[in-house]
Design a protein around this motif. Structure first.
Motif, PDB file in Angstrom:
ATOM      1  N   ASN A   1       0.839  -1.204   0.000  1.00  0.00           N
ATOM      2  CA  ASN A   1       0.000   0.000   0.000  1.00  0.00           C
ATOM      3  C   ASN A   1       0.867   1.244   0.000  1.00  0.00           C
ATOM      4  O   ASN A   1       1.819   1.343   0.775  1.00  0.00           O
ATOM      5  N   PHE A   2       0.506   2.186  -0.864  1.00  0.00           N
ATOM      6  CA  PHE A   2       1.251   3.432  -0.976  1.00  0.00           C
ATOM      7  C   PHE A   2       0.341   4.608  -0.651  1.00  0.00           C
ATOM      8  O   PHE A   2      -0.856   4.561  -0.927  1.00  0.00           O
ATOM      9  N   GLU A   3       0.943   5.633  -0.078  1.00  0.00           N
ATOM     10  CA  GLU A   3       0.179   6.807   0.345  1.00  0.00           C
ATOM     11  C   GLU A   3       0.923   8.063  -0.079  1.00  0.00           C
ATOM     12  O   GLU A   3       2.121   8.193   0.182  1.00  0.00           O
ATOM     13  N   ASP A   4       0.228   8.970  -0.765  1.00  0.00           N
ATOM     14  CA  ASP A   4       0.815  10.262  -1.118  1.00  0.00           C
ATOM     15  C   ASP A   4       0.655  11.195   0.070  1.00  0.00           C
ATOM     16  O   ASP A   4      -0.442  11.314   0.626  1.00  0.00           O
ATOM     17  N   ARG A   5       1.746  11.833   0.454  1.00  0.00           N
ATOM     18  CA  ARG A   5       1.721  12.703   1.629  1.00  0.00           C
ATOM     19  C   ARG A   5       2.379  14.043   1.333  1.00  0.00           C
ATOM     20  O   ARG A   5       3.379  14.107   0.616  1.00  0.00           O
ATOM     21  N   PRO A   6       1.852  15.101   1.953  1.00  0.00           N
ATOM     22  CA  PRO A   6       2.566  16.375   1.897  1.00  0.00           C
ATOM     23  C   PRO A   6       3.742  16.336   2.872  1.00  0.00           C
ATOM     24  O   PRO A   6       3.707  15.627   3.875  1.00  0.00           O
ATOM     25  N   VAL A   7       4.769  17.084   2.550  1.00  0.00           N
ATOM     26  CA  VAL A   7       5.935  17.224   3.422  1.00  0.00           C
ATOM     27  C   VAL A   7       6.026  18.690   3.820  1.00  0.00           C
ATOM     28  O   VAL A   7       5.981  19.579   2.960  1.00  0.00           O
ATOM     29  N   VAL A   8       6.134  18.932   5.126  1.00  0.00           N
ATOM     30  CA  VAL A   8       6.243  20.299   5.640  1.00  0.00           C
ATOM     31  C   VAL A   8       7.485  20.406   6.518  1.00  0.00           C
ATOM     32  O   VAL A   8       8.069  19.397   6.912  1.00  0.00           O
ATOM     33  N   LEU A   9       7.876  21.623   6.820  1.00  0.00           N
ATOM     34  CA  LEU A   9       9.083  21.866   7.613  1.00  0.00           C
ATOM     35  C   LEU A   9       8.717  22.333   9.017  1.00  0.00           C
ATOM     36  O   LEU A   9       7.803  23.147   9.190  1.00  0.00           O
TER      37      LEU A   9
END
Length: 124
Positions: free
Chosen positions: A57-65
């Motif tokens: 299973n793959f999940e698209d995620r936002p990356v934040v700082l």
């Protein structure tokens, strides 16, 4: 504030911060979510990442700082992918790349909660 985190030498991707009700505004490149203490956070998206969450299973995620503090060390602009960790014991996961490259730490795999202080995350 202070949060407990799992130091995960098996996680080779990104650090992860729990987020519920994740909303991504692709036009503005902003991400909002409710975090560990149900505090609403809105941050610019630094990048997007596809994470293998297991079992194919793959999940698209936002990356934040985030700026974080571990012990007496401050780290600025640390990348965290935002994912729902409500089914996990820890809402914050610190990955091996950060451990090796930034924290410059060794891991005692037999130890648990050896570090007396928690990790501070600056939400601002």
């Amino acid at each position: 504030g202070e949060v407990e985190a799992k130091i995960d030498s098996g996680n080779g991707a990104y650090n992860v911060l729990h987020g519920a009700n994740i909303e991504v505004d692709k036009e503005k490149e902003m991400c909002s979510f409710l975090t560990i203490n149900n505090k609403k956070i809105e941050k610019p998206i630094a990048e997007h990442v596809t994470i293998n969450v297991g079992a194919g299973n793959f999940e698209d995620r936002p990356v934040v700082l985030f700026d974080i503090k571990i012990g007496d060390q401050n780290f600025d602009n640390v990348k965290f992918s935002i994912g729902n960790r409500s089914n996990n014991e820890y809402g914050v996961l610190i990955g091996k790349d950060f451990i090796r490259n930034d924290l410059d730490a060794l891991i005692d795999v037999d130890g648990k909660n050896m570090f007396a202080k928690h990790i501070d995350v600056d939400y601002e």
